[in-house]
Design a protein around this motif. Sequence first.
Motif, PDB file in Angstrom:
ATOM      1  N   GLU A 183       0.792  -1.077   0.020  1.00 50.11           N
ATOM      2  CA  GLU A 183      -0.131   0.097   0.004  1.00 50.11           C
ATOM      3  C   GLU A 183       0.834   1.271   0.113  1.00 50.11           C
ATOM      4  O   GLU A 183       0.532   2.270  -0.663  1.00 50.11           O
ATOM      5  CB  GLU A 183      -0.842   0.000   1.281  1.00 50.11           C
ATOM      6  CG  GLU A 183      -2.117   0.894   1.289  1.00 50.11           C
ATOM      7  CD  GLU A 183      -3.118   0.833   0.160  1.00 50.11           C
ATOM      8  OE1 GLU A 183      -3.330  -0.332  -0.144  1.00 50.11           O
ATOM      9  OE2 GLU A 183      -3.608   1.661  -0.250  1.00 50.11           O
ATOM     10  N   THR A 184       2.076   1.115   0.560  1.00 51.71           N
ATOM     11  CA  THR A 184       2.754   2.484   0.742  1.00 51.71           C
ATOM     12  C   THR A 184       3.416   2.664  -0.554  1.00 51.71           C
ATOM     13  O   THR A 184       3.945   3.905  -0.853  1.00 51.71           O
ATOM     14  CB  THR A 184       4.107   2.107   1.601  1.00 51.71           C
ATOM     15  OG1 THR A 184       4.843   1.006   1.334  1.00 51.71           O
ATOM     16  CG2 THR A 184       3.520   1.736   3.124  1.00 51.71           C
ATOM     17  N   GLY A 185       3.593   1.722  -1.677  1.00 51.63           N
ATOM     18  CA  GLY A 185       4.099   1.873  -2.630  1.00 51.63           C
ATOM     19  C   GLY A 185       5.675   1.947  -2.663  1.00 51.63           C
ATOM     20  O   GLY A 185       6.518   2.083  -3.574  1.00 51.63           O
TER      21      GLY A 185
ATOM     22  N   ASN B   4      15.932   5.189   7.559  1.00 53.34           N
ATOM     23  CA  ASN B   4      15.065   6.234   7.543  1.00 53.34           C
ATOM     24  C   ASN B   4      13.515   6.144   7.209  1.00 53.34           C
ATOM     25  O   ASN B   4      13.338   5.067   6.829  1.00 53.34           O
ATOM     26  CB  ASN B   4      15.831   7.461   6.387  1.00 53.34           C
ATOM     27  CG  ASN B   4      16.899   8.044   6.804  1.00 53.34           C
ATOM     28  OD1 ASN B   4      17.101   8.490   7.888  1.00 53.34           O
ATOM     29  ND2 ASN B   4      17.839   7.921   5.698  1.00 53.34           N
ATOM     30  N   VAL B   5      12.833   7.075   7.637  1.00 53.38           N
ATOM     31  CA  VAL B   5      11.438   6.845   7.199  1.00 53.38           C
ATOM     32  C   VAL B   5      11.058   8.188   6.454  1.00 53.38           C
ATOM     33  O   VAL B   5      11.055   9.391   6.954  1.00 53.38           O
ATOM     34  CB  VAL B   5      10.646   6.927   8.410  1.00 53.38           C
ATOM     35  CG1 VAL B   5       9.117   6.725   8.199  1.00 53.38           C
ATOM     36  CG2 VAL B   5      10.900   5.631   9.402  1.00 53.38           C
TER      37      VAL B   5
ATOM     38  N   LEU C  82       3.926  -0.355  11.346  1.00 52.09           N
ATOM     39  CA  LEU C  82       4.422  -1.511  10.688  1.00 52.09           C
ATOM     40  C   LEU C  82       5.277  -1.033   9.401  1.00 52.09           C
ATOM     41  O   LEU C  82       6.290  -1.337   8.865  1.00 52.09           O
ATOM     42  CB  LEU C  82       3.581  -2.504  10.477  1.00 52.09           C
ATOM     43  CG  LEU C  82       4.128  -3.839   9.557  1.00 52.09           C
ATOM     44  CD1 LEU C  82       4.652  -4.855  10.594  1.00 52.09           C
ATOM     45  CD2 LEU C  82       3.038  -4.528   8.924  1.00 52.09           C
ATOM     46  N   GLN C  83       4.458  -0.055   8.700  1.00 56.35           N
ATOM     47  CA  GLN C  83       4.848   0.523   7.125  1.00 56.35           C
ATOM     48  C   GLN C  83       6.123   1.423   7.568  1.00 56.35           C
ATOM     49  O   GLN C  83       7.046   1.403   6.840  1.00 56.35           O
ATOM     50  CB  GLN C  83       3.866   1.400   6.731  1.00 56.35           C
ATOM     51  CG  GLN C  83       2.565   0.529   6.126  1.00 56.35           C
ATOM     52  CD  GLN C  83       1.355   1.707   5.992  1.00 56.35           C
ATOM     53  OE1 GLN C  83       1.359   2.384   6.436  1.00 56.35           O
ATOM     54  NE2 GLN C  83       0.741   1.051   4.921  1.00 56.35           N
ATOM     55  N   ARG C  84       6.067   2.065   8.741  1.00 55.90           N
ATOM     56  CA  ARG C  84       7.309   2.861   8.918  1.00 55.90           C
ATOM     57  C   ARG C  84       8.385   2.071   9.600  1.00 55.90           C
ATOM     58  O   ARG C  84       9.555   2.514   9.283  1.00 55.90           O
ATOM     59  CB  ARG C  84       6.790   3.971   9.960  1.00 55.90           C
ATOM     60  CG  ARG C  84       5.659   4.952   9.691  1.00 55.90           C
ATOM     61  CD  ARG C  84       5.545   5.980  10.811  1.00 55.90           C
ATOM     62  NE  ARG C  84       6.635   6.907  11.161  1.00 55.90           N
ATOM     63  CZ  ARG C  84       6.873   7.966  10.724  1.00 55.90           C
ATOM     64  NH1 ARG C  84       6.043   8.394   9.575  1.00 55.90           N
ATOM     65  NH2 ARG C  84       7.673   8.685  11.114  1.00 55.90           N
TER      66      ARG C  84
ATOM     67  N   VAL D 201      11.575  -7.536   9.658  1.00 53.99           N
ATOM     68  CA  VAL D 201      10.404  -7.051  10.293  1.00 53.99           C
ATOM     69  C   VAL D 201      10.062  -8.394  11.142  1.00 53.99           C
ATOM     70  O   VAL D 201       9.647  -9.436  10.478  1.00 53.99           O
ATOM     71  CB  VAL D 201       9.184  -6.482   9.687  1.00 53.99           C
ATOM     72  CG1 VAL D 201       8.103  -6.633  10.442  1.00 53.99           C
ATOM     73  CG2 VAL D 201       9.539  -5.405   9.015  1.00 53.99           C
ATOM     74  N   ILE D 202      10.003  -8.523  12.426  1.00 54.32           N
ATOM     75  CA  ILE D 202       9.560  -9.510  13.303  1.00 54.32           C
ATOM     76  C   ILE D 202       8.013  -9.172  13.771  1.00 54.32           C
ATOM     77  O   ILE D 202       7.936  -7.911  14.360  1.00 54.32           O
ATOM     78  CB  ILE D 202      10.635  -9.622  14.549  1.00 54.32           C
ATOM     79  CG1 ILE D 202      11.795  -9.744  14.058  1.00 54.32           C
ATOM     80  CG2 ILE D 202       9.843 -10.582  15.497  1.00 54.32           C
ATOM     81  CD1 ILE D 202      11.907 -11.288  13.565  1.00 54.32           C
ATOM     82  N   TYR D 203       7.168 -10.000  13.244  1.00 53.84           N
ATOM     83  CA  TYR D 203       5.727  -9.551  13.457  1.00 53.84           C
ATOM     84  C   TYR D 203       5.120 -10.560  14.574  1.00 53.84           C
ATOM     85  O   TYR D 203       5.241 -11.715  14.414  1.00 53.84           O
ATOM     86  CB  TYR D 203       4.858  -9.723  12.068  1.00 53.84           C
ATOM     87  CG  TYR D 203       3.591  -9.940  12.207  1.00 53.84           C
ATOM     88  CD1 TYR D 203       2.639  -9.151  12.791  1.00 53.84           C
ATOM     89  CD2 TYR D 203       3.135 -11.157  11.938  1.00 53.84           C
ATOM     90  CE1 TYR D 203       1.111  -9.271  13.037  1.00 53.84           C
ATOM     91  CE2 TYR D 203       1.688 -11.330  11.826  1.00 53.84           C
ATOM     92  CZ  TYR D 203       0.898 -10.513  12.517  1.00 53.84           C
ATOM     93  OH  TYR D 203      -0.702 -10.613  12.687  1.00 53.84           O
ATOM     94  N   HIS D 204       4.530  -9.821  15.724  1.00 53.50           N
ATOM     95  CA  HIS D 204       3.981 -10.550  16.751  1.00 53.50           C
ATOM     96  C   HIS D 204       4.441 -11.915  17.195  1.00 53.50           C
ATOM     97  O   HIS D 204       5.703 -11.967  17.748  1.00 53.50           O
ATOM     98  CB  HIS D 204       2.630 -10.876  16.240  1.00 53.50           C
ATOM     99  CG  HIS D 204       1.489 -11.104  17.481  1.00 53.50           C
ATOM    100  ND1 HIS D 204       1.189 -10.440  18.456  1.00 53.50           N
ATOM    101  CD2 HIS D 204       0.625 -12.241  17.536  1.00 53.50           C
ATOM    102  CE1 HIS D 204       0.298 -10.940  19.144  1.00 53.50           C
ATOM    103  NE2 HIS D 204      -0.064 -11.933  18.662  1.00 53.50           N
ATOM    104  N   ALA D 205       3.782 -12.892  16.657  1.00 53.70           N
ATOM    105  CA  ALA D 205       4.461 -14.419  17.177  1.00 53.70           C
ATOM    106  C   ALA D 205       5.621 -15.049  16.692  1.00 53.70           C
ATOM    107  O   ALA D 205       6.344 -16.064  17.128  1.00 53.70           O
ATOM    108  CB  ALA D 205       3.197 -15.609  16.804  1.00 53.70           C
TER     109      ALA D 205
END
Lengths: 403, 437
Positions: free
Chosen positions: A52-54, A277-278, A266-268, A111-115
């Motif tokens: 979605e962020t492109g 950087n963001v 999450l996107q950032r 990226v480490i997501y949740h579980a």
Amino acid sequence: MKKQYLLLIIAGLLTFFSACNTESGYKTLIITGQNNHDWKTSSPILKQILDETGLFSSEVMITPDKGGDMTAFNPDFSKYKLVVLDYNGDSWSDKTNAAFLDFVKNGGGVVIYHAADNSFPGWKEYNEMIGLGGWGDRNEKDGPYVYYKNDQLVVDTAAGPGGTHGKRREFIVRTRIADHPVMKGLPARWFHGTDELYSLLRGPAKNMQVLATAFADSAAGGGTMRDEPMLMAITYEKGRIFHTAMGHADEGGGPAMQCAGFIVTLQRGAEWAVTGNVTQEVPFDFPSAAGVVLRPDFKEVTLAEALSKLGGYDIAKSTKYLTCLQSNISNAAGDPGKLLDLEKQMVTLLTGKETTAEAKKLLLRELSWMGTDYSVSAVKGLVSDPEIKDEAEYALARLQSGK
Amino acid sequence: MTDKSSRREFVKQSAKVVAGAIILPNIIPASALGKGGSTAPSDRIVIGAIGTGSQGTSNMRDFLELKKAVQFVSVCDVDALHLANAKKIVDEANKNTDCRTYDDYREFLEKEKLDAVSIALPDHWHGIIYTAAVNKKLNVYGEKPICRTIEDGKTIVGAVKKNNIIWQTGSWQRSQSHFHHAAELAINGRIGKIKNIEVGLPDGGKGIGTPPVKDVPAELNWEMWLGPALKVPYRGVAHWDWRWILDYSGGQLTDWAGHHIDIANWGAGLEHTGPVEISGKGVYPLDGIFNAPVEYDFLCKYANGIEMHVANAARQPHGMGATWYGDLGWIHVDRGNRISASDPKILEEEIGENEIKLYKSDNHWQNFVDCVRSGKQAIAPVEVAYRAISVALLGEIAMTTGETIKWDPDKEEIIGNPRASKLLSGPYRQPWQLPTV
């Protein structure tokens, strides 16, 4: 004619965005296939959120099932800039582990997501990458508990199990490092949608910054009465790892994944993991302490959409389209062209036949201070409308003040 | 609906009957006998109250706790339940049933012969009612923030000056010794030359969405409650919660400006001036009728180089309160007797004979009474209150417009920004207008 023109523009935009996704986005690999959570729901949502962020062009890779032949799972990490782990399952092969380690050491983003922070309790390097983990018989041998108490960071070597969560609930996420690229410009406090509040995480916590915490109130059931880490930034050699403990997937993603705060961090975080950087702006609908904000379709409302909805404004339904407009006005500060463009769109709406009286009242309030001579005649025309007379007089008095 | 309105009409009428039952005030105000006269009960300050909700009655009780300092004789509110409650408080104190009641401040100001009036109303009413009371030459104890807009504030300040009355703002922190001590240390250079100030005000809370339209309760005159504010249907939100809605207040920021910004100004010698440049950003609720910023963060630059950073507490290193940073250290002060410094020894310092002595008061309400008697200026005078709230109002304008605001603190004008300047005043709903001074 007009409709066709619009369709052409939309088609153009779609081509543009898909071009961004397939050609110029950071190539991203989402790894899933084993999880104690519903990975079939979460992984396509993670893909959508990132794409979605492109900025990202992501693909989902599914590992063999639990107990399957893990040597068959052997991705070429070197093709990617970012690896997202939605995985909590069997150990990978030594070869795959070594390849992943190489990827991170050489500057790959993770990226480490949740579980995923439950996974691989025995893999030392992995635990250094995630900073903190839980469950899987983690205890004091794996590293300290890390949390905030009385606004101070605590590194606690006390003995005890790693990983728990109380009853699911909405909770407030508190920024701890406001000037970190991921957190810059975000509110200090914001409501997160109903989620598991991961607590008692422990691990090596090396080269780790706790970006945000949430208070695990015991009143809500099973709370530790600590401010538990929710967002973490870790560096491992040249690699950067963004760890979000949030986002438990319910049907359709549920409030934890639909939460605009979860989506945007999450996107950032993913961008930071790739570049350090963001560049993404903080969207107008980022939640605050005023309440949870859900994006059922995981998308941000655009100004065009907000303006189209504002005409039928009904305060009882939602005020968010007005907030979107207000945010656009304030973001256009110092740009008279942009402001005039907004004003023209507002006046068009103000004089539109379909526009509700409620909507006109709101537009008049905004135009009263941000409007120019351009608005005056339209506003004058509304003074005779008994339903909105007060607001029209109010706006006219302000528009003409100081002249 | 008709049933409701006729019930309201009834309540209104009965309030009038009560008011009409006593034709002549039986307590002669002290002013009529000359201030300083020593005969009781006229030695007491004869006072009335406009706005008798939670803060209004809290102030009344604080006045009544002073030993025989004041005598309340009349109360005014647009909510008949508030009014009845206030009358009860007064009658119990006076041991009679004589307290006069009004549901319209205009009638109150027209009929009542008083020394002073205690006013506690939603901010959107401050401009009109403060000015009207001052124009009647009443001494006023008025709640902070003294105005909803800069224009309201200027008008009130002008009226006080012209009518030469005693004004006390409800910025009661000034009358607490640890705030006084902290400010006195700061202004006397105990942390060196002040460079920066940090002000932490409360974080905003959860919204309530948009509750459905409801029948106005029989006791409430909604039209009069709204007064100069734009007409909106009643949704069960009026008392107390008005402070989360921008039509009536600026949220925690403006609610608390009259406390910690006021204290910050006091200790930095900024209480008679204002910033020259203001910029910042707010966090606004996405949805619902509570639309005041839940977070705010802005920087004010002063002509003398001082920078004041105002933000919600979660964004400030010291959280709530005022912190002065000088080139030799810092001092932080907050409620709950909280006072600290970079070096604790600073707090033990005494202020010498030839140093700046800040106005000392041990009781905010007593100070007002004393000043009404003596004619001296009170500890929280009107211009000082105006300067404290104007910092917050200018911050609000900077956040709304997204612009860096240039302010002339002497002319009290925004420089070179017609759009932002329009936010200096809120046009009133007809027929309400700011009274002329």
